[in-house]
Each structure stands twice: as C-alpha cells, then as structure tokens.
Design a protein around this motif. Structure first.
Motif, PDB file in Angstrom:
ATOM      1  N   ASP A  82       0.840  -1.212   0.000  1.00  0.00           N
ATOM      2  CA  ASP A  82       0.000   0.000   0.000  1.00  0.00           C
ATOM      3  C   ASP A  82       0.871   1.258   0.000  1.00  0.00           C
ATOM      4  O   ASP A  82       0.552   2.242  -0.685  1.00  0.00           O
ATOM      5  CB  ASP A  82      -0.930   0.002   1.215  1.00  0.00           C
ATOM      6  N   ARG A  83       1.952   1.216   0.770  1.00  0.00           N
ATOM      7  CA  ARG A  83       2.824   2.398   0.836  1.00  0.00           C
ATOM      8  C   ARG A  83       3.497   2.656  -0.508  1.00  0.00           C
ATOM      9  O   ARG A  83       3.593   3.806  -0.957  1.00  0.00           O
ATOM     10  CB  ARG A  83       3.896   2.186   1.917  1.00  0.00           C
TER      11      ARG A  83
ATOM     12  N   LYS B 147       0.928   4.243  -2.703  1.00  0.00           N
ATOM     13  CA  LYS B 147       0.616   5.595  -2.233  1.00  0.00           C
ATOM     14  C   LYS B 147       1.751   6.563  -2.518  1.00  0.00           C
ATOM     15  O   LYS B 147       1.528   7.724  -2.897  1.00  0.00           O
ATOM     16  CB  LYS B 147       0.324   5.567  -0.736  1.00  0.00           C
ATOM     17  N   ASP B 148       2.996   6.105  -2.363  1.00  0.00           N
ATOM     18  CA  ASP B 148       4.159   6.971  -2.552  1.00  0.00           C
ATOM     19  C   ASP B 148       4.523   7.187  -4.015  1.00  0.00           C
ATOM     20  O   ASP B 148       5.510   7.869  -4.327  1.00  0.00           O
ATOM     21  CB  ASP B 148       5.376   6.396  -1.812  1.00  0.00           C
TER      22      ASP B 148
END
Length: 418
Positions: A74-75, A78-79
């Motif tokens: 997820d990170r 998102k990033d």
C-alpha cells in the motif's frame, strides 16, 4: 481451450523498475533476503518477504509478516512507486540470458482452468508452503508474483503470436534494464483492444497450459479465489479474484538447466564397492579430463568421487523407455543408485542429500564434495516436453527434476483481486 484475460496492471514507474524487481521469494531464505534489501529500500522483497522489515525473532509465518506485506505494498502505491494502467492490458515480457531470449505474454489465467486441468501440474505441493502464500495473497488482496506457464508451440498459430510480438516490440518498451545477475528484462505494454482480442482468441486454440514454475503460488492463488467466491455467493465469474497473474512462454523458448545431486556418505561402502555395484546397471568410465563431467545426452551421468570424475552410462534394461517417468534421468538415478545403493529412500526428507541448480556450475559439486559431502552426480537437463508428457498422464515429476533459468522477476506486475 485456455482462457487469458487482460488486467489493469499495477506496475513500477519506469525509473524504479530495476530497483523494485526482485527474484522470487522462494529462491532465498530470510537471512539472504535481508542482505538483498539492505541497500535497496525499493526492493519488492519488502512485500514478498516482509519479515525483512521485522525483528528476526518473529516467525516468518506470523500474522504480522502478512500485515507488513500489505502495509508495504500500500505504501509503495501511495508513494508513487507504482502506477496502475487505466484499462485492461496484456504485456510482453522478454528475458535475455547469455544472449538467449525467452519471450512471453503476461495475462491473468483462470482458476477454473486450473481446477479443470486445462492448466496442468507436474509437482506435488506442501500444505505449509501453500498456507504461507494463501495468507500472503489474502492479506495483500493481490497476486504479487507471476506463475511461470508454458504451452506447446506447435498447438497454436504461433507465427501470428510471434508476428504480434515482433510488431509490438518495435515500440518503446516500458521497462528495459539489466539486473544484478546480468539478465536483461524488457517489457512492452499491449493496450490495443484489437490485438488483445486477437491474442485471447489465439490462446483459445491452446489445449493446455503447463506450470513450469510456481506450483505453490498457483495453488494458493486458486484457493484464495475460491475463498472469495464463498464470501461472495453472487459472484459472476468476471471478478478479478477468479483469475491469477501468469506469464506464458512457448516451450521452444525455454531452457531447463541441470539439477544436480550431492550425497554425504557412501552408505558404508568403499569407493571400489560403490563402483562395483554401479557397474551392474551402468557402464562406468573414469574421465581423462580434469574438467567436470557435463553429460551430453540423456541417460548419462557424471560422478565426482575422491577427486576424480567418472562417466556413468545407463545400460539397456535399466529403465523402461516407454514410461514417461521411469525413463527420466532423475528417476534412473533415484531407482538405480540413490535408493538401492546409497540407501536414500525419500529425497524430499533425507538429510544425507542436497541439490544444486545448474546455474551454480559443476565446480560447485566439487567444492561441496571437498567440503562436506562424499559423492556428487551431474545430470543431463530434463527437457520441457518430458515435463509435459508426465503432466499429460496426470502424474508428477520426481522431486528436484527441473531448474528453470532465467527466473521471472516479482514486482514488475501486481494483479489486484478486487
């Protein structure tokens, strides 16, 4: 008839692809994975082996490992390390190793094809390994590593597929990099709906797809799909959880390397006693070369013992040439040497035997014998059509029969199940 489905791939931004792409999770242990990610915060091993970001005391099957995998994926999305294609696509994935290329189509395969044996298997799976990947896929809600499939090139209008690939590969690739092991990875996107539909129709001509590598990942992906169906009783069959990530290569593109054996002891025999027993089933010749013996044909083996190499040639009657399994070199060695002479009943569980992939070279056999083993056997590689013949009769290959190279990189494509 094989079903292939385009998907909205979640994939790295081009400038990070070489840093994100990682070897499959199952070709290294946790300690090795920690070393691999030490200087690379982008490595997909942070997802595929998320224990690298947790204390080493935590069990690799702990719930926290799977939660960390989802958190890391997820990170990365998102990033902005990953992007998602806006419409369903297929992809061309080419790997080049030592000047030799293999080129496949990336798509989603059907869990129903897997269950109905349109996708054929040649290995047993272990429940503990399945459970690990079931949890990984379930928590991540995604297929994070592609299944390595193959098909009989002569069963399909392959010249049309090759023409499409040749045409599409004239376009600029979305990825083109050389990994740390010297293997090139090149990816093109197929976003033309006409071409996509043509390829879908062409694969309908394929009687069967065969798993080359990834039996545990495919079995786990299917079980997660069935779990989703149970959770969604009104499912239509079009949902993403009905499919799993795969790459299919024509069989004539693939290279299977030798998968060699080293044994800790001679089961109480002397060198001369071992050779005497071997001569009942093999013609045994001492090599005059100082170089390792690399078998040049089927039913021939190299043996390294007490600083000497020997050539073993199976005699007539040692195996049943009409039996797809009994005639395999791994079976010949197992049935005539490892079990009756060296006393290794089950190569899956015995601690007296180890296996060395051909990618490491035959000098590794000498090193192991000189270090902690007693005898080594070099093998002629299993052929892809041998694997297919075993799968076609619904049987499984003997353990440690195949070593495919190059390995597919994980992290270049992610398929979300929602």
């Amino acid at each position: 008839m094989a079903i292939i489905k385009p998907f909205k791939g979640i994939r790295p931004v081009s400038e990070l692809a070489s840093k994100i792409a990682a070897l499959p999770y199952d070709v290294m242990n946790s300690d090795e994975a920690r070393e691999m990610v030490a200087d690379n915060p982008y490595s997909f091993l942070h997802v595929d082996r998320a224990e690298v970001d947790l204390d080493p005391s935590i069990d690799v099957h702990d719930k926290r490992v799977y939660e960390k995998a989802r958190e890391n994926l997820d990170r990365m999305i998102k990033d902005g390390e990953y992007i998602q294609d806006k419409r369903p696509c297929l992809y061309i994935y080419r790997q080049i190793m030592n000047g030799r290329a293999q080129t496949g189509i990336v798509f989603c395969a059907s869990i129903d094809d897997y269950m109905n044996n349109i996708i054929k298997k040649h290995e047993f799976t272990r429940a503990d390994k399945e459970e690990d990947r079931i949890n990984h896929v379930d928590y991540c809600d995604a297929n994070t590593g592609p299944i390595f499939l193959t098909y009989k090139e002569d069963q399909i209008a392959s010249e049309i597929i090759e023409a499409w690939i040749e045409n599409e590969s004239k376009r600029k690739p979305i990825y083109n990099f050389v990994a740390e092991d010297g293997i090139s990875h090149i990816v093109w996107i197929i976003d033309n709906e006409i071409i996509i539909n043509e390829l879908i129709d062409l694969f309908k001509e394929v009687d069967y797809l065969y798993i080359a590598d990834g039996h545990h990942r495919s079995a786990s992906a299917v079980k997660v799909g069935l779990k989703r169906r149970k959770e969604n009783p009104d499912y239509t069959g079009d949902e993403e959880f009905n499919y799993f990530l795969a790459v299919a290569f024509p069989d004539n593109d693939l290279m299977v390397m030798d998968y060699n054996r080293v044994v800790k002891d001679l089961n109480g025999l002397t060198r001369d006693q071992l050779i005497e027993k071997l001569e009942e089933k093999f013609t045994v010749t001492e090599s005059t070369s100082k170089e390792p013996v690399k078998p040049a044909k089927k039913h021939t083996f190299g043996m390294y013992l007490e600083n000497k190499w020997y050539v073993l040639e199976a005699k007539d009657g040692t195996y049943n040439a009409e039996d797809p399994i009994d005639s395999l070199d791994v079976a010949i060695l197992q049935n005539n040497v490892l079990t009756p002479i060296l006393g290794i009943e089950d190569v899956r569980t015995s601690d007296r035997i180890d296996f060395i992939g051909g990618i490491r070279g035959l000098k590794e056999l000498e090193r192991r014998v000189n270090k902690d083993m007693k005898v080594a056997f070099s093998m002629y590689p299993t052929e892809v059509r041998d694997i297919m013949s075993v799968a076609d009769i619904g049987e499984v290959m003997p353990p440690k029969s195949t070593w495919f190279e190059p390995k597919l990189r994980s992290g270049l494509f992610v398929h979300q199940l929602k």
